[in-house]
Structures are given as structure tokens and as C-alpha cells.
Design a protein around this motif. Structure first.
Motif, PDB file in Angstrom:
ATOM      1  N   SER A 185      42.144 -34.199 -18.795  1.00  0.00           N
ATOM      2  CA  SER A 185      41.373 -33.716 -17.663  1.00  0.00           C
ATOM      3  C   SER A 185      40.082 -33.081 -18.175  1.00  0.00           C
ATOM      4  N   ASN A 186      38.944 -33.599 -17.692  1.00  0.00           N
ATOM      5  CA  ASN A 186      37.638 -33.077 -18.068  1.00  0.00           C
ATOM      6  C   ASN A 186      36.820 -32.861 -16.807  1.00  0.00           C
ATOM      7  N   GLN A 187      35.982 -31.845 -16.842  1.00  0.00           N
ATOM      8  CA  GLN A 187      35.122 -31.546 -15.704  1.00  0.00           C
ATOM      9  C   GLN A 187      33.676 -31.588 -16.163  1.00  0.00           C
ATOM     10  N   THR A 188      32.838 -32.341 -15.465  1.00  0.00           N
ATOM     11  CA  THR A 188      31.399 -32.329 -15.696  1.00  0.00           C
ATOM     12  C   THR A 188      30.746 -31.872 -14.403  1.00  0.00           C
ATOM     13  N   GLU A 189      29.446 -31.699 -14.420  1.00  0.00           N
ATOM     14  CA  GLU A 189      28.787 -31.301 -13.176  1.00  0.00           C
ATOM     15  C   GLU A 189      28.780 -32.439 -12.160  1.00  0.00           C
ATOM     16  N   LEU A 190      29.069 -33.651 -12.609  1.00  0.00           N
ATOM     17  CA  LEU A 190      29.099 -34.793 -11.694  1.00  0.00           C
ATOM     18  C   LEU A 190      30.470 -35.052 -11.094  1.00  0.00           C
ATOM     19  N   ALA A 191      31.531 -34.837 -11.885  1.00  0.00           N
ATOM     20  CA  ALA A 191      32.862 -35.209 -11.397  1.00  0.00           C
ATOM     21  C   ALA A 191      33.960 -34.682 -12.315  1.00  0.00           C
ATOM     22  N   GLU A 192      35.172 -34.693 -11.779  1.00  0.00           N
ATOM     23  CA  GLU A 192      36.371 -34.463 -12.578  1.00  0.00           C
ATOM     24  C   GLU A 192      36.782 -35.819 -13.134  1.00  0.00           C
ATOM     25  N   ILE A 193      37.178 -35.843 -14.415  1.00  0.00           N
ATOM     26  CA  ILE A 193      37.483 -37.096 -15.105  1.00  0.00           C
ATOM     27  C   ILE A 193      38.899 -37.028 -15.655  1.00  0.00           C
ATOM     28  N   GLY A 194      39.653 -38.107 -15.504  1.00  0.00           N
ATOM     29  CA  GLY A 194      41.063 -38.111 -15.899  1.00  0.00           C
ATOM     30  C   GLY A 194      41.376 -38.712 -17.253  1.00  0.00           C
ATOM     31  N   TYR A 195      40.415 -39.453 -17.844  1.00  0.00           N
ATOM     32  CA  TYR A 195      40.711 -40.163 -19.086  1.00  0.00           C
ATOM     33  C   TYR A 195      39.570 -40.023 -20.090  1.00  0.00           C
ATOM     34  N   THR A 196      39.883 -40.343 -21.352  1.00  0.00           N
ATOM     35  CA  THR A 196      38.870 -40.374 -22.411  1.00  0.00           C
ATOM     36  C   THR A 196      39.038 -41.643 -23.245  1.00  0.00           C
ATOM     37  N   ILE A 197      37.932 -42.077 -23.821  1.00  0.00           N
ATOM     38  CA  ILE A 197      37.952 -43.072 -24.891  1.00  0.00           C
ATOM     39  C   ILE A 197      37.044 -42.496 -25.963  1.00  0.00           C
ATOM     40  N   MET A 198      37.611 -42.199 -27.116  1.00  0.00           N
ATOM     41  CA  MET A 198      36.876 -41.534 -28.189  1.00  0.00           C
ATOM     42  C   MET A 198      36.463 -42.526 -29.273  1.00  0.00           C
ATOM     43  N   SER A 199      35.377 -42.171 -29.971  1.00  0.00           N
ATOM     44  CA  SER A 199      34.824 -43.005 -31.049  1.00  0.00           C
ATOM     45  C   SER A 199      34.705 -44.451 -30.603  1.00  0.00           C
ATOM     46  N   ALA A 200      34.154 -44.620 -29.437  1.00  0.00           N
ATOM     47  CA  ALA A 200      34.122 -45.931 -28.806  1.00  0.00           C
ATOM     48  C   ALA A 200      32.998 -46.819 -29.319  1.00  0.00           C
ATOM     49  N   LYS A 201      33.282 -48.094 -29.322  1.00  0.00           N
ATOM     50  CA  LYS A 201      32.283 -49.125 -29.565  1.00  0.00           C
ATOM     51  C   LYS A 201      31.849 -49.584 -28.171  1.00  0.00           C
ATOM     52  N   VAL A 202      30.540 -49.592 -27.934  1.00  0.00           N
ATOM     53  CA  VAL A 202      30.011 -49.954 -26.620  1.00  0.00           C
ATOM     54  C   VAL A 202      29.090 -51.153 -26.778  1.00  0.00           C
ATOM     55  N   ARG A 203      29.251 -52.127 -25.897  1.00  0.00           N
ATOM     56  CA  ARG A 203      28.369 -53.286 -25.905  1.00  0.00           C
ATOM     57  C   ARG A 203      28.257 -53.835 -24.495  1.00  0.00           C
ATOM     58  N   LEU A 204      27.249 -54.681 -24.281  1.00  0.00           N
ATOM     59  CA  LEU A 204      27.117 -55.331 -22.991  1.00  0.00           C
ATOM     60  C   LEU A 204      28.363 -56.140 -22.691  1.00  0.00           C
ATOM     61  N   HIS A 205      28.786 -56.104 -21.440  1.00  0.00           N
ATOM     62  CA  HIS A 205      29.960 -56.869 -21.025  1.00  0.00           C
ATOM     63  C   HIS A 205      29.527 -58.288 -20.685  1.00  0.00           C
ATOM     64  N   ARG A 206      30.239 -59.237 -21.222  1.00  0.00           N
ATOM     65  CA  ARG A 206      29.985 -60.652 -20.938  1.00  0.00           C
ATOM     66  C   ARG A 206      31.241 -61.224 -20.301  1.00  0.00           C
ATOM     67  N   PRO A 207      31.248 -61.257 -18.953  1.00  0.00           N
ATOM     68  CA  PRO A 207      32.464 -61.734 -18.253  1.00  0.00           C
ATOM     69  C   PRO A 207      32.804 -63.170 -18.562  1.00  0.00           C
TER      70      PRO A 207
END
Length: 170
Positions: free
Chosen positions: A148-170
Motif C-alpha cells: 500500500s502506497n499513497q501519493t498525492e495523486l492516488a492510493e496504490i496497491g502494488y509495486t514493481i521494483m527495479s523494473a525494465k521499461v520499454r514501449l509496448h508492442r501488442p
């Protein structure tokens, strides 16, 4: 002996090309947003939000109250997962976004009310992700957790740490 070396070289090259080790690729779970809704939560409110699309703040009649979630699921805790979504930046610099909310649709938390906490993931990127356009879908791969995390935008239920991020290609 030569065929074994060729096989091992092919496996190593495949892992380098995919940028994922064979062990991780074998254990990688591809998730969909519906997987994050615990049993018993109908997700009907999410369908209503998806129908809104991107709207201007002054066009909303419901305000920006976050919808309630019935809970979160811990079924994927500690597992390496891949999940597509859209970036809502929280921490960024000239080199890119390092911390963000992964949301199931464009404009979540910014142009429409935040989805329930069980439909938001707090992501900590391994390397800064250079965003070209907020409307571009991404896919995030990393270790999943229920937190459980709280930001000024929303409450968040999950995390993904040390993530690799890339454009999604469906």
C-alpha cells in the motif's frame, strides 16, 4: 561436442537479444489488469472509467475521488512479471522518468479519477525511461509486490521494483 557448443551459443545469444536470462524468461508471468483484481471484486467500476476516455478536468461531474477497491491480491508477490500500461510520472529528470504510476488506461490519475488501488502499480525503474508521449503504452518487467502506497495523486496497491521499461508492442 560441437553441437553442444552451438546450442549453448544460441541460447546465450537469445538471452542477450531478448535482454532476459533464460531462467527469468522461463519464470516470467505476463499479467493483464484483470489479474490484479481479487476474486469477488467485479471490476464494473473499472469498465465505467474506461468508457470515459481522456476528458478535460472541467468536464468531469464526479470529481476526482478515487474509487474504492475491495482489496488486492498477493498471488504474484515476489514473482517476475510483465504488465502493459500507461505512465503517470512521479519522479523525472532530464534523463527520464525513474518513478511512476503504471495505470491501465491513458489519462488515469490526471484527466479522470484514479482507478481503485488494485488497478495501480508504483514502478521504480532500473534505468530512467525516456518518454516520448504520455499516450504511448509501455510494458514493465520486474519483481511484483503487494504494497500500500499513497501519493498525492492516488492510493496504490502494488509495486514493481527495479523494473525494465520499454514501449509496448501488442
Amino acid at each position: 561436442m560441437q553441437s553442444r557448443r552451438a546450442f549453448l551459443a544460441t541460447m546465450a545469444a537469445s538471452a542477450i537479444v531478448a535482454n532476459v536470462s533464460p531462467a527469468v524468461a522461463r519464470d516470467l508471468l505476463d499479467l493483464d489488469w484483470a489479474d490484479l483484481i481479487p476474486e469477488g471484486d467485479t471490476g464494473q467500476l473499472m469498465e465505467q472509467l474506461r468508457g470515459l476516455g481522456v476528458v478535460q478536468h472541467n468536464q468531469l461531474s464526479t470529481g476526482f475521488e478515487q474509487l474504492e477497491a475491495s482489496g488486492v491480491t498477493d498471488a504474484f508477490d515476489g514473482k517476475t512479471v510483465r504488465l502493459p500500461g500507461f505512465v503517470v510520472p512521479l519522479d523525472f529528470s532530464a534523463s527520464g522518468v525513474t518513478e511512476f504510476i503504471l495505470a491501465p488506461f491513458v489519462g488515469a490519475c490526471i484527466h479522470v479519477p484514479p482507478p481503485p488501488a488494485n488497478q495501480l502499480v508504483l514502478v521504480s525503474a532500473k534505468k530512467p525511461y525516456v518518454m516520448k508521449d504520455m499516450f504511448d503504452p509501455v510494458e514493465v518487467t520486474g519483481v511484483f509486490g503487494t504494497s500500500s502506497n499513497q501519493t498525492e495523486l492516488a492510493e496504490i496497491g502494488y509495486t514493481i521494483m527495479s523494473a525494465k521499461v520499454r514501449l509496448h508492442r501488442p
